[in-house]
Design a protein around this motif. Sequence first.
Motif, mmCIF file in Angstrom:
data_model
loop_
_atom_site.group_PDB
_atom_site.id
_atom_site.type_symbol
_atom_site.label_atom_id
_atom_site.label_comp_id
_atom_site.label_asym_id
_atom_site.label_seq_id
_atom_site.Cartn_x
_atom_site.Cartn_y
_atom_site.Cartn_z
ATOM 1 N N LYS A 96 0.952 -1.378 0.039
ATOM 2 C CA LYS A 96 0.067 0.157 -0.474
ATOM 3 C C LYS A 96 1.150 0.865 -0.158
ATOM 4 O O LYS A 96 1.274 1.614 0.650
ATOM 5 C CB LYS A 96 -0.379 -0.163 1.324
ATOM 6 C CG LYS A 96 -1.885 1.084 1.297
ATOM 7 C CD LYS A 96 -2.864 0.527 2.263
ATOM 8 C CE LYS A 96 -4.118 1.797 2.286
ATOM 9 N NZ LYS A 96 -4.755 1.860 3.557
ATOM 10 N N THR B 48 1.807 5.199 -1.077
ATOM 11 C CA THR B 48 1.114 6.409 -0.229
ATOM 12 C C THR B 48 1.491 7.224 -1.295
ATOM 13 O O THR B 48 2.190 7.441 -2.487
ATOM 14 C CB THR B 48 1.090 7.549 0.577
ATOM 15 O OG1 THR B 48 3.533 7.775 0.507
ATOM 16 C CG2 THR B 48 1.189 6.434 2.130
ATOM 17 N N SER C 205 -15.087 6.389 -4.462
ATOM 18 C CA SER C 205 -14.699 4.361 -4.967
ATOM 19 C C SER C 205 -16.578 4.473 -5.087
ATOM 20 O O SER C 205 -17.341 4.962 -5.548
ATOM 21 C CB SER C 205 -14.167 4.272 -3.846
ATOM 22 O OG SER C 205 -13.952 3.259 -4.506
ATOM 23 N N HIS D 162 -12.981 5.569 -8.883
ATOM 24 C CA HIS D 162 -11.995 4.297 -8.992
ATOM 25 C C HIS D 162 -12.933 3.525 -9.217
ATOM 26 O O HIS D 162 -13.906 2.896 -9.264
ATOM 27 C CB HIS D 162 -12.489 3.898 -7.108
ATOM 28 C CG HIS D 162 -10.636 4.358 -6.637
ATOM 29 N ND1 HIS D 162 -11.073 3.662 -4.930
ATOM 30 C CD2 HIS D 162 -9.863 5.450 -6.638
ATOM 31 C CE1 HIS D 162 -10.145 5.105 -4.229
ATOM 32 N NE2 HIS D 162 -9.639 5.154 -5.096
ATOM 33 N N HIS E 31 -2.951 7.586 -12.907
ATOM 34 C CA HIS E 31 -3.356 8.756 -11.970
ATOM 35 C C HIS E 31 -3.096 10.601 -13.291
ATOM 36 O O HIS E 31 -2.807 10.845 -13.734
ATOM 37 C CB HIS E 31 -1.956 9.244 -11.620
ATOM 38 C CG HIS E 31 -1.203 8.090 -10.127
ATOM 39 N ND1 HIS E 31 -2.577 7.465 -9.001
ATOM 40 C CD2 HIS E 31 -0.741 7.210 -10.501
ATOM 41 C CE1 HIS E 31 -1.846 6.298 -8.670
ATOM 42 N NE2 HIS E 31 -0.811 6.375 -9.195
ATOM 43 N N ASN F 127 -2.026 3.862 -2.737
ATOM 44 C CA ASN F 127 -3.588 2.945 -1.583
ATOM 45 C C ASN F 127 -4.493 2.118 -2.517
ATOM 46 O O ASN F 127 -5.290 1.774 -2.103
ATOM 47 C CB ASN F 127 -4.689 4.364 -1.528
ATOM 48 C CG ASN F 127 -3.920 4.916 -0.037
ATOM 49 O OD1 ASN F 127 -3.147 5.141 0.585
ATOM 50 N ND2 ASN F 127 -3.931 6.372 -0.995
ATOM 51 N N HIS G 283 -5.123 1.912 -5.352
ATOM 52 C CA HIS G 283 -5.433 2.479 -6.809
ATOM 53 C C HIS G 283 -4.581 3.036 -7.835
ATOM 54 O O HIS G 283 -4.099 3.385 -7.223
ATOM 55 C CB HIS G 283 -7.069 3.369 -6.253
ATOM 56 C CG HIS G 283 -7.934 2.712 -4.842
ATOM 57 N ND1 HIS G 283 -8.810 1.979 -5.607
ATOM 58 C CD2 HIS G 283 -8.452 2.286 -4.083
ATOM 59 C CE1 HIS G 283 -9.874 1.683 -4.768
ATOM 60 N NE2 HIS G 283 -9.190 1.823 -3.345
ATOM 61 N N SER H 279 -5.708 7.562 -8.376
ATOM 62 C CA SER H 279 -5.590 7.648 -6.590
ATOM 63 C C SER H 279 -5.958 8.874 -6.468
ATOM 64 O O SER H 279 -5.938 9.231 -6.646
ATOM 65 C CB SER H 279 -4.014 7.317 -5.673
ATOM 66 O OG SER H 279 -4.541 7.956 -4.697
ATOM 67 N N ASP I 248 -5.415 10.653 -3.659
ATOM 68 C CA ASP I 248 -4.882 11.479 -2.583
ATOM 69 C C ASP I 248 -3.600 11.987 -3.492
ATOM 70 O O ASP I 248 -3.094 12.899 -3.606
ATOM 71 C CB ASP I 248 -3.302 9.893 -2.070
ATOM 72 C CG ASP I 248 -4.181 10.379 -0.619
ATOM 73 O OD1 ASP I 248 -4.442 10.351 0.313
ATOM 74 O OD2 ASP I 248 -3.940 8.902 -0.089
ATOM 75 N N ASP J 185 -8.627 5.881 0.664
ATOM 76 C CA ASP J 185 -7.813 6.824 -0.734
ATOM 77 C C ASP J 185 -8.511 8.421 0.088
ATOM 78 O O ASP J 185 -9.778 8.292 -0.461
ATOM 79 C CB ASP J 185 -7.644 6.043 -1.345
ATOM 80 C CG ASP J 185 -7.535 6.635 -2.621
ATOM 81 O OD1 ASP J 185 -5.876 7.818 -2.599
ATOM 82 O OD2 ASP J 185 -7.474 6.527 -4.051
ATOM 83 N N MET K 204 -13.618 6.268 3.301
ATOM 84 C CA MET K 204 -12.919 7.175 3.033
ATOM 85 C C MET K 204 -13.400 8.447 3.322
ATOM 86 O O MET K 204 -12.481 9.100 3.934
ATOM 87 C CB MET K 204 -12.578 7.521 1.221
ATOM 88 C CG MET K 204 -12.178 6.080 0.566
ATOM 89 S SD MET K 204 -12.963 5.943 -1.377
ATOM 90 C CE MET K 204 -12.843 8.408 -1.823
#
Length: 365
Positions: free
Chosen positions: A153, A155, A181, A207, A250, A271, A273, A276, A278, A303, A331
């Motif tokens: 996972k 960041t 998501s 997502h 992304h 995360n 994904h 993402s 984030d 996320d 989330m």
Amino acid sequence: MRRVQVLIVDDSAVVRQTLTEALNADPGIEVLCAVADPILAMERMKTRWPEVIVLDVEMPRMDGLTFLRKIMSERPTPVVICSTLTEAGAATTLEALAAGAVSIVTKPKLGLRRFIEDASADLASAVKAASLANVNRLRPAARPDPALGVAPKLTADAVLAPHGPRALQQTTERIVAIGTSTGGTQALEQVLTRLPRVSPGIAVVQHMPEKFTAAFASRLNSLCEIEVREAKHGDRLLPGQALIAPGGKHMMLKRSGAYYYMEVVDGPLVNRHRPSVDVLFRSVAKCAGANALGVIMTGMGDDGARGLREMREAGASTIAQDEASCVVFGMPKEAIRMGGAQRVQPLHELPRALLEFSAGKRFEG
């Protein structure tokens, strides 16, 4: 240990066998049965109703979409769509999401058994997430590293360095960043269809697998006054427009003088994904600061929670969707816990909040 009881409906014997083996391997899941079409499924469901249904779309005798609508009207039940990853099937799959399905699991036409074996952790996670969904909110209105078992996972640091000083403020143009998501396709429709043409530019991470985001954006565009489309690398983020991050990429906000534009890039899962939330939120914190509003909506996991906090620390206004209106309060819950949300609001209030922010209103806190 309580096990989530699952019914698989797919006309392919290979898919039924492989999905059954993959899901039963998880100690938290029990496959009650796997049948070839919805007619057989309805017979089995007379004696034992599943907690989650894993459903194909294209099947003989009754298609999955018709079956889904019947289930959601009679006895709402979490449904995970298991669909072949093609552009041709994307529109139908999105209809299923609009009709109340919780999420999509994609399957290739070739190499199916190996794919499902490699992606078994993702499949199990999708089923468990679906079992937690508030299906009453759904009424119509990348693979892990096999060597590790579960994908590491990462960041947002894996894609974009943490922000430094607050973004420069030599522009008055305001933008909105939204992350969501599970349940987000329906939630986004409810928000974006209520916005007038005179709205701030909106960047969205939902997502969703690649090849589905273009069809999703096209569907929203047909329903909304604002323009909605899948983002391309270098697109300017303009008022009256929403750009959806492409599945499998992304998306980050960049700035050139007074203008904002989108950068669409490859990169590792963040995360677990790609795209993402984030990554998007961190880029907005860096480039827009107080000129931005961050909104985190329904979804499983965390996320976007850290990214929303970074946006708030950079001077942005921030909102988390409230528990009662979420399909899955994961989330937003994490964003609230981490102190990223200035406001917690129900879904129906979000369009007004976006317009208030666009008009210059500052959030307190």
